[in-house]
Scaffold this motif. Sequence first.
Motif, PDB file in Angstrom:
ATOM      1  N   ILE A  72      24.997  33.583  41.164  1.00  0.00           N
ATOM      2  CA  ILE A  72      24.362  32.398  41.744  1.00  0.00           C
ATOM      3  C   ILE A  72      25.362  31.248  41.741  1.00  0.00           C
ATOM      4  CG2 ILE A  72      22.495  30.725  41.454  1.00  0.00           C
ATOM      5  CD1 ILE A  72      20.858  32.898  40.132  1.00  0.00           C
ATOM      6  N   GLY A  73      25.486  30.562  42.851  1.00  0.00           N
ATOM      7  CA  GLY A  73      26.367  29.406  42.923  1.00  0.00           C
ATOM      8  C   GLY A  73      27.820  29.730  43.174  1.00  0.00           C
ATOM      9  N   LEU A  74      28.148  31.004  43.321  1.00  0.00           N
ATOM     10  CA  LEU A  74      29.541  31.360  43.598  1.00  0.00           C
ATOM     11  C   LEU A  74      29.900  30.947  45.028  1.00  0.00           C
ATOM     12  CD1 LEU A  74      32.053  32.981  42.448  1.00  0.00           C
ATOM     13  CD2 LEU A  74      31.211  34.877  43.826  1.00  0.00           C
ATOM     14  N   VAL A  75      30.979  30.192  45.171  1.00  0.00           N
ATOM     15  CA  VAL A  75      31.447  29.738  46.487  1.00  0.00           C
ATOM     16  C   VAL A  75      32.641  30.600  46.885  1.00  0.00           C
ATOM     17  CG1 VAL A  75      32.346  27.811  47.823  1.00  0.00           C
ATOM     18  CG2 VAL A  75      30.672  27.399  45.998  1.00  0.00           C
ATOM     19  N   PRO A  76      32.511  31.428  47.946  1.00  0.00           N
ATOM     20  CA  PRO A  76      33.601  32.351  48.297  1.00  0.00           C
ATOM     21  C   PRO A  76      34.930  31.659  48.541  1.00  0.00           C
ATOM     22  CG  PRO A  76      31.600  32.944  49.475  1.00  0.00           C
ATOM     23  CD  PRO A  76      31.328  31.636  48.796  1.00  0.00           C
ATOM     24  N   ALA A  77      34.902  30.440  49.067  1.00  0.00           N
ATOM     25  CA  ALA A  77      36.156  29.755  49.396  1.00  0.00           C
ATOM     26  C   ALA A  77      36.709  28.933  48.235  1.00  0.00           C
ATOM     27  CB  ALA A  77      35.948  28.850  50.613  1.00  0.00           C
ATOM     28  N   ALA A  82      39.296  33.874  42.517  1.00  0.00           N
ATOM     29  CA  ALA A  82      40.010  35.084  42.080  1.00  0.00           C
ATOM     30  C   ALA A  82      39.963  35.218  40.562  1.00  0.00           C
ATOM     31  CB  ALA A  82      41.455  35.048  42.580  1.00  0.00           C
ATOM     32  N   SER A  83      40.158  34.100  39.856  1.00  0.00           N
ATOM     33  CA  SER A  83      40.108  34.134  38.394  1.00  0.00           C
ATOM     34  C   SER A  83      38.705  34.493  37.911  1.00  0.00           C
ATOM     35  CB  SER A  83      40.531  32.778  37.835  1.00  0.00           C
ATOM     36  OG  SER A  83      40.386  32.742  36.435  1.00  0.00           O
ATOM     37  N   ARG A  84      37.686  33.945  38.608  1.00  0.00           N
ATOM     38  CA  ARG A  84      36.298  34.225  38.227  1.00  0.00           C
ATOM     39  C   ARG A  84      35.981  35.711  38.428  1.00  0.00           C
ATOM     40  NH1 ARG A  84      32.175  32.720  34.963  1.00  0.00           N
ATOM     41  NH2 ARG A  84      30.124  32.970  35.962  1.00  0.00           N
ATOM     42  N   ILE A  85      36.442  36.276  39.526  1.00  0.00           N
ATOM     43  CA  ILE A  85      36.194  37.685  39.806  1.00  0.00           C
ATOM     44  C   ILE A  85      36.865  38.563  38.746  1.00  0.00           C
ATOM     45  CG2 ILE A  85      36.695  39.575  41.410  1.00  0.00           C
ATOM     46  CD1 ILE A  85      34.407  37.846  42.272  1.00  0.00           C
ATOM     47  N   GLN A  86      38.082  38.202  38.356  1.00  0.00           N
ATOM     48  CA  GLN A  86      38.785  38.990  37.346  1.00  0.00           C
ATOM     49  C   GLN A  86      38.054  38.929  36.008  1.00  0.00           C
ATOM     50  OE1 GLN A  86      41.614  41.004  38.000  1.00  0.00           O
ATOM     51  NE2 GLN A  86      40.827  41.794  36.048  1.00  0.00           N
ATOM     52  N   ASP A  87      37.546  37.745  35.645  1.00  0.00           N
ATOM     53  CA  ASP A  87      36.783  37.616  34.393  1.00  0.00           C
ATOM     54  C   ASP A  87      35.546  38.521  34.420  1.00  0.00           C
ATOM     55  OD1 ASP A  87      38.575  35.788  33.430  1.00  0.00           O
ATOM     56  OD2 ASP A  87      37.363  34.024  33.965  1.00  0.00           O
ATOM     57  N   ASP A 106      36.879  36.032  53.052  1.00  0.00           N
ATOM     58  CA  ASP A 106      38.091  36.854  53.007  1.00  0.00           C
ATOM     59  C   ASP A 106      38.771  36.789  51.652  1.00  0.00           C
ATOM     60  OD1 ASP A 106      37.608  37.524  55.610  1.00  0.00           O
ATOM     61  OD2 ASP A 106      39.093  36.155  56.473  1.00  0.00           O
ATOM     62  N   GLY A 107      38.904  35.591  51.087  1.00  0.00           N
ATOM     63  CA  GLY A 107      39.556  35.437  49.796  1.00  0.00           C
ATOM     64  C   GLY A 107      38.787  36.136  48.685  1.00  0.00           C
ATOM     65  N   LEU A 108      37.476  36.031  48.728  1.00  0.00           N
ATOM     66  CA  LEU A 108      36.637  36.688  47.722  1.00  0.00           C
ATOM     67  C   LEU A 108      36.801  38.206  47.806  1.00  0.00           C
ATOM     68  CD1 LEU A 108      34.355  36.582  45.594  1.00  0.00           C
ATOM     69  CD2 LEU A 108      32.722  36.588  47.488  1.00  0.00           C
ATOM     70  N   ARG A 109      36.812  38.744  49.011  1.00  0.00           N
ATOM     71  CA  ARG A 109      36.932  40.186  49.167  1.00  0.00           C
ATOM     72  C   ARG A 109      38.310  40.683  48.705  1.00  0.00           C
ATOM     73  NH1 ARG A 109      34.248  42.010  54.850  1.00  0.00           N
ATOM     74  NH2 ARG A 109      34.908  44.019  53.974  1.00  0.00           N
ATOM     75  N   ALA A 111      40.110  39.270  46.377  1.00  0.00           N
ATOM     76  CA  ALA A 111      40.092  39.199  44.909  1.00  0.00           C
ATOM     77  C   ALA A 111      39.334  40.382  44.325  1.00  0.00           C
ATOM     78  CB  ALA A 111      39.457  37.887  44.473  1.00  0.00           C
ATOM     79  N   ALA A 112      38.232  40.777  44.974  1.00  0.00           N
ATOM     80  CA  ALA A 112      37.455  41.914  44.478  1.00  0.00           C
ATOM     81  C   ALA A 112      38.265  43.206  44.558  1.00  0.00           C
ATOM     82  CB  ALA A 112      36.156  42.035  45.272  1.00  0.00           C
ATOM     83  N   ARG A 113      38.979  43.382  45.669  1.00  0.00           N
ATOM     84  CA  ARG A 113      39.800  44.591  45.796  1.00  0.00           C
ATOM     85  C   ARG A 113      40.881  44.623  44.729  1.00  0.00           C
ATOM     86  NH1 ARG A 113      39.148  43.399  51.380  1.00  0.00           N
ATOM     87  NH2 ARG A 113      41.180  42.343  51.438  1.00  0.00           N
TER      88      ARG A 113
END
Length: 552
Positions: A72-77, A82-87, A106-109, A111-113
């Motif tokens: 909730i509240g995650l802003v893809p841009a 990237a740091s949040r996704i890694q955590d 795009d940036g979120l995807r 980072a996920a990959r």
Amino acid sequence: MTTYQPVPDPVAFHLPTVAEVSLAVGADVAVLVEPGGALQPGGALHPGVAGAALLDPAAPPPAFPGAIALAIGLVPADPGVASRIQDIADAGYLALVYKAHGASDDGLRAAARAAGIGLFRASDTVPWNQLSEFIDAAVVPYGASRGTLVDIRPGDLFELANTVASLAGGAVAIADVDQTLLAYSTLPGQPIDDTRRSSILQLHVPHTEQNDIDYRRVHSAAGVVSVAPAAHSFTRRAVAIRAGSVVLGSLWLIDTDHDTGTDAERVLAEAANVAALHLLHRRTHHDADRARQLALVRPLLFEPDRAELAAVQLGIAADTVRVVAVTAHGPADNAPDALQAGLRLFDTVRSASALWLPAAVCGIADNIVYVVLPQGAASSPAFQREAVLRIAHHTRRVLARPIFAGFGTETAIHTTATSRAEAEAVLSAVLRDAEDGRVQSDSDDIVADQQSLGPRLKLRQIADALRATGLLPGDAATLISDHDERRNTAFAQTLLAWLDCGMNAIETASRLGLHANTVRYRLSRIEPLFGLRLDDPETKLLLWLQLWAREN
């Protein structure tokens, strides 16, 4: 009463993969845009999705190996995404659910990959609490029978009921928390008893004290419950349908063989998990469809300039329509209760209309449900009245409240508001008749139109118009009524009854329980006391209208 707590067999059951969760949730709710990795940090295959969790955007993610995170509240841009996704990946999560709200992801995807974590892009219109329920319902252990169950199209409860009936070997019914029958199996040769027959005919489980007790027990139980038979009924097994801790409904199996084995119970337990997803899909689409229909029906009913466009958007192909106004008698205690009661009335009427008047569209305003009926050769006024009467009686049984309905006349699309106003006037007259005891809530008179009401509706409209201009209640009637109140007399009552009885003193006396000479004496006092000549036709007409208006 016995209960059975299903315990997953580690051999027979396994946890769903991220891809399986995606299939169960459905692309209309959340799309799996990045599959993520399937390996644990040590290189072993991950056993499956273990749960789901709502993440606080301002706090570090708690450790939850194998879970799906609802961000909730995650802003893809966001630059720090990237740091949040890694955590989140380091905390053991296999996938993350987010909303793009039209922004680039795009940036979120990417980072996920890089982190090896899966991504679900959720529909912006599905609330987070419903997304959480979807994930909770999808993340359950399942066995072999679910392979058959999960192939059913989301929301097709009748196919689900038939599949469960085939696997479990008995007749199946699915009900919501209010005991409304949502679906039932239709396989040939299935047993049927009085409860099942009545439920199918009324689209609702019969309201009895024992049925209510049985449903409460099923909703509170952790597993499959055996329900003892009532008179003329079979034994049943039932299980609550849940999304997490939220009870969505229940699934019932007629048990004619009294089989004490666990195969049927295991099928029911697995089916309840799958049914949760179907009920969530049904509710989500129902809410969206309801909101769309309400938004379009309002201009059709209240905004003549937009009525024709709204009719096209609603799929109304007829040139003319007829409006029915439906309401439940008796106000709710407060505004939230009134709103909830109004929506329940709307949903019940709309569901019944889909069965008996499939071409109709429904709307609601001020706790009045409006049913717009396209007119055509295949749907006569008599047929429509009978259908609305069935809907009203069905709604009364479901809501346990008196239901009344009034028809407007047939009118062109751009003047639908005219038929709506006429329906409201008829409904108002029926409600007054009910309050006066002239209409019983279980009779066929709860549905009326201008013709069935006769001249009383027109007289009330005339009286309302005269009141609005200050010409009623009128000087003569007020003078007589004030005198009656001061002197404890009954001139107004006697006069109105005499005029109603065609100026027949004997009939008037019989109606009032008086001697005819008493009636004649009271009439003889009218001119000396009030200066009104009862031999003048215009005076009698004016007196009757004024006195009638005071009584109505």
